[in-house]
Scaffold this motif. Sequence first.
Motif, PDB file in Angstrom:
ATOM      1  N   ARG A 652       0.690  -1.135  -0.216  1.00  0.00           N
ATOM      2  CA  ARG A 652      -0.081  -0.044  -0.110  1.00  0.00           C
ATOM      3  C   ARG A 652       0.856   1.442   0.012  1.00  0.00           C
ATOM      4  O   ARG A 652       0.484   2.431  -0.748  1.00  0.00           O
ATOM      5  N   ALA A 653       2.062   1.323   0.812  1.00  0.00           N
ATOM      6  CA  ALA A 653       2.583   2.384   1.052  1.00  0.00           C
ATOM      7  C   ALA A 653       3.517   2.586  -0.454  1.00  0.00           C
ATOM      8  O   ALA A 653       4.032   3.799  -0.888  1.00  0.00           O
ATOM      9  N   SER A 654       3.861   1.794  -1.225  1.00  0.00           N
ATOM     10  CA  SER A 654       4.396   1.706  -2.532  1.00  0.00           C
ATOM     11  C   SER A 654       3.435   2.267  -3.473  1.00  0.00           C
ATOM     12  O   SER A 654       3.857   2.970  -4.480  1.00  0.00           O
ATOM     13  N   ILE A 659      -0.143   7.100   1.876  1.00  0.00           N
ATOM     14  CA  ILE A 659       0.336   6.362   3.221  1.00  0.00           C
ATOM     15  C   ILE A 659       1.803   6.395   3.319  1.00  0.00           C
ATOM     16  O   ILE A 659       2.300   6.315   4.488  1.00  0.00           O
ATOM     17  N   LEU A 660       2.425   6.653   2.118  1.00  0.00           N
ATOM     18  CA  LEU A 660       3.990   6.736   2.452  1.00  0.00           C
ATOM     19  C   LEU A 660       4.338   8.066   3.266  1.00  0.00           C
ATOM     20  O   LEU A 660       5.171   8.309   4.216  1.00  0.00           O
ATOM     21  N   ASP A 661       3.500   9.068   3.074  1.00  0.00           N
ATOM     22  CA  ASP A 661       3.598  10.450   3.685  1.00  0.00           C
ATOM     23  C   ASP A 661       3.361  10.267   5.162  1.00  0.00           C
ATOM     24  O   ASP A 661       3.891  10.708   5.971  1.00  0.00           O
ATOM     25  N   LEU A 662       2.222   9.397   5.617  1.00  0.00           N
ATOM     26  CA  LEU A 662       1.917   9.059   6.823  1.00  0.00           C
ATOM     27  C   LEU A 662       2.946   8.251   7.607  1.00  0.00           C
ATOM     28  O   LEU A 662       3.445   8.723   8.799  1.00  0.00           O
ATOM     29  N   LEU A 663       3.902   7.322   6.885  1.00  0.00           N
ATOM     30  CA  LEU A 663       4.995   6.795   7.460  1.00  0.00           C
ATOM     31  C   LEU A 663       6.005   7.716   7.921  1.00  0.00           C
ATOM     32  O   LEU A 663       6.751   7.455   8.808  1.00  0.00           O
ATOM     33  N   CYS A 664       6.158   8.742   7.055  1.00  0.00           N
ATOM     34  CA  CYS A 664       7.466   9.664   7.348  1.00  0.00           C
ATOM     35  C   CYS A 664       8.721   9.168   6.994  1.00  0.00           C
ATOM     36  O   CYS A 664       9.378   9.382   8.022  1.00  0.00           O
ATOM     37  N   ILE A 665       8.730   8.469   6.120  1.00  0.00           N
ATOM     38  CA  ILE A 665      10.070   7.744   5.558  1.00  0.00           C
ATOM     39  C   ILE A 665      10.457   8.102   4.016  1.00  0.00           C
ATOM     40  O   ILE A 665       9.390   7.899   3.355  1.00  0.00           O
ATOM     41  N   PRO A 666      11.489   8.003   3.732  1.00  0.00           N
ATOM     42  CA  PRO A 666      11.731   8.347   2.303  1.00  0.00           C
ATOM     43  C   PRO A 666      11.423   7.142   1.333  1.00  0.00           C
ATOM     44  O   PRO A 666      11.536   6.063   1.806  1.00  0.00           O
ATOM     45  N   ALA A 667      11.216   7.279   0.184  1.00  0.00           N
ATOM     46  CA  ALA A 667      10.919   6.365  -0.882  1.00  0.00           C
ATOM     47  C   ALA A 667      11.782   5.113  -0.840  1.00  0.00           C
ATOM     48  O   ALA A 667      11.702   4.015  -1.076  1.00  0.00           O
ATOM     49  N   ASP A 668      13.057   5.699  -0.963  1.00  0.00           N
ATOM     50  CA  ASP A 668      14.256   4.563  -0.895  1.00  0.00           C
ATOM     51  C   ASP A 668      14.482   3.756   0.451  1.00  0.00           C
ATOM     52  O   ASP A 668      14.639   2.657   0.247  1.00  0.00           O
ATOM     53  N   ALA A 669      13.760   4.227   1.505  1.00  0.00           N
ATOM     54  CA  ALA A 669      13.910   3.421   2.736  1.00  0.00           C
ATOM     55  C   ALA A 669      12.749   2.489   2.637  1.00  0.00           C
ATOM     56  O   ALA A 669      12.684   1.273   2.968  1.00  0.00           O
ATOM     57  N   ARG A 687      14.859   4.920  11.155  1.00  0.00           N
ATOM     58  CA  ARG A 687      14.480   5.857  12.146  1.00  0.00           C
ATOM     59  C   ARG A 687      13.483   6.898  11.505  1.00  0.00           C
ATOM     60  O   ARG A 687      13.877   7.310  10.224  1.00  0.00           O
ATOM     61  N   GLN A 688      12.414   7.099  11.967  1.00  0.00           N
ATOM     62  CA  GLN A 688      11.427   8.284  11.563  1.00  0.00           C
ATOM     63  C   GLN A 688      11.719   9.501  11.868  1.00  0.00           C
ATOM     64  O   GLN A 688      12.250   9.755  13.112  1.00  0.00           O
ATOM     65  N   SER A 689      11.254  10.476  11.041  1.00  0.00           N
ATOM     66  CA  SER A 689      11.303  12.048  11.395  1.00  0.00           C
ATOM     67  C   SER A 689      10.021  12.301  11.169  1.00  0.00           C
ATOM     68  O   SER A 689       9.698  13.262  10.568  1.00  0.00           O
ATOM     69  N   GLY A 690       9.145  12.140  12.576  1.00  0.00           N
ATOM     70  CA  GLY A 690       7.715  12.162  12.476  1.00  0.00           C
ATOM     71  C   GLY A 690       7.346  12.684  13.843  1.00  0.00           C
ATOM     72  O   GLY A 690       8.044  13.143  14.558  1.00  0.00           O
TER      73      GLY A 690
END
Length: 739
Positions: A652-654, A659-669, A687-690
């Motif tokens: 789903r995040a892909s 959803i990816l924005d909600l996870l607060c991680i970059p696409a490469d992660a 590690r999240q920056s949220g």
Amino acid sequence: MRIALYVHCFFPAHFYGTEAYALTLAKELIALGEEPVVITATLAGEPAQKRLIEERVYDGVRVISIDKNLFPNRSVRDTYEQPSLRNLHERLLRKIQPNVVHVCHLISHTTALLDVARAMGIPVFATLTDFFGFCYNNRLENAQGELCAGPDEARANCIACFLQLVGARPDAKPLTRLGADRRLRPFVAKGLARLGRREENPFSISGFEPNDIVVRPDILRRAMGVYCEAIAPTLFLKRAYEANAFPAPMHISHFGVEIDRSPKPARARGDSVRLGFIGQLFPHKGAHLLLDSLRASGRQNLSLQIWGPDDQDPAYYATLRQKAEGLPVRFQGTLPRQELAGALAGLDYLVIPSTWYENSPLVLLQALATHTPVIISDVLGMTEFVQDGRNGFHFSRGDVASLTAVLHKVADDPELAARLSAATSYDRAPADMAKDVLAMYRAHALGGVDAAEATAAPIETEGADQSGSNPAQLGVEGPLDSWLAYNEGALHIDSAEASHIAPFPPLALMTATSGLSRTEDFTRHGVDIMRALAAASPAPLASYRAWLDFGVGAGRVARLFKGYRGVYVGVDVDPHMVEWVRGNLPWVKALQTAPRQPLPFADQRFDAVVSISVFTHMNDEDHRFYLNELWRVTRPGAILMLTVHGDRAIQRASAESNILDLLCIPADALQGAGKALAEGDGFHFTRQSGHLTSSLYDYGVTFVNRRWIDAVWTKWFDIETIVPGAIHDFQDIVVARRR
């Protein structure tokens, strides 16, 4: 909170220390708003009850009594392990539905009670009032009359005590008397101890199997492992149990006494020095030593009153009467409780000449509370309360000459009693004792269950027919679908109906927990989670009686457990979340925990765990640490439902940028996580920056797959199932069973 207080016997037929403790504790718990019930027994050989189980009220306390005449001891093992009692104990506990079992004395109930409580998942606590837990004769006095440290490695000293006991019976056979002979007993005991090591086809002689005594300490120790914690009334008793490998935490809580603490009346000049003995008339209580010392003193200004029943040991009582002939002694019979303060007020000294280790006998504390100095034998368990020469005197245990010397001292200085009385007091009250007990329960996240909700009826769960009941009244204990639908519908109906659902957290906490800002969404979020948990759980959610919500947050799940009659504990590292839950969801015991620190609970405390969006944010090290902690605090067979990010979350995040924005991680992660799950070991942490990022611990986004779970989690748990995308088509629920 309903508390089942188990005691071996009880009022009105039995009224000494442990029974008085149980009664006093029950009354104080009632005064504090709790719901205790005393479970006791009519002892074998006493007049039979009309029914196996009888119920009564004594002094305002609900009492349930079982008739042990129907369960007589047929062997030594029956005195501590009687499997035939298990069905009866289970029947009683299902009837009472206690939140806590508190053992005041185990002897009538045996390890059968502890086995049943463990199987039913009921938290068990104890107050240790004597040495039953490791000593065959309960007194720590060996067959030679000497003080004892406990069972020796072979248990020969315990068998010697058994031989002494059976050899002294009037109906003892000649062979038994021979084996009990003081000169032969040590050799016979060692021989029987060696033979008693055999457990298969155990050795037996005259119906006695020495193995029953050889295995006694180990069987009791294993059974007492169910105790969450125990109270010891003296430092000595605590140390004695510790020295004999007691398997549970202990703390000291001195008994409290309720008695008139008015100043002692002034004694008239020229009056005799008035001594008193109050207690059971058995040899180990030492009344004969007091009579011998009184005669040996030769002082004419001493008088003695003895209170105690004449029918406990008729032969010993006859000996006492004979020793008292010609002395200023009065036998007063049993002393009613309501007359105790008056009796102590009329004494200059209470004498407790016990030959065994006492454990702060209540009469000692009552005497101190009434400003009555006490003369005691110098046995541990009493000496920590009496300072020699300040509020009483010590004499050498069992030594007539030593006690006589003390009697000389008090007789030759009659005014000494008044000086000691002025320095004699004991301030601890029963309310203090009860508060200690409740604090002990609270330390294990118990207490505060609404007694009005915790009825004595059998627990009804989703499978029961409650279609005619109001979901608002039953809450989670009623049909779950109706309760969840009520919560959804209550948002759109009048405020009176809406008031029956649990309160909502403030916006800041709601958003921090879920990222949501509307109560409607927060409700549906929680309802969806509850439905997913119910579908994944092997049993109805309300059928588990001790839940741990690991990462309770702002009560997203916990608020929907309104009406729950078991124990629901929520922990979180966020103090603001904990403070709100504690102040607004009274059925939840909310506790703040520290990151990477052991959970503040005893072992094997819970039978169900829920954890939503917690393991989805832990690094590998924390993952393993907390899995081990959850194993520690759960009981064997407990069910854990923990959510993780798996393949569905990556899919789903892909595909969905929000959803990816909600996870607060970059696409490469996210791409790295996909590769780790597809080709690597199945674990990936970023590690999240949220909004929940913290300097206190690694907070990030974690992805795991079934391969990693099978490799790591199965050290502690069996994996029952993994439900992909169970939470909002995103997080998986891992259903694990504690090994």
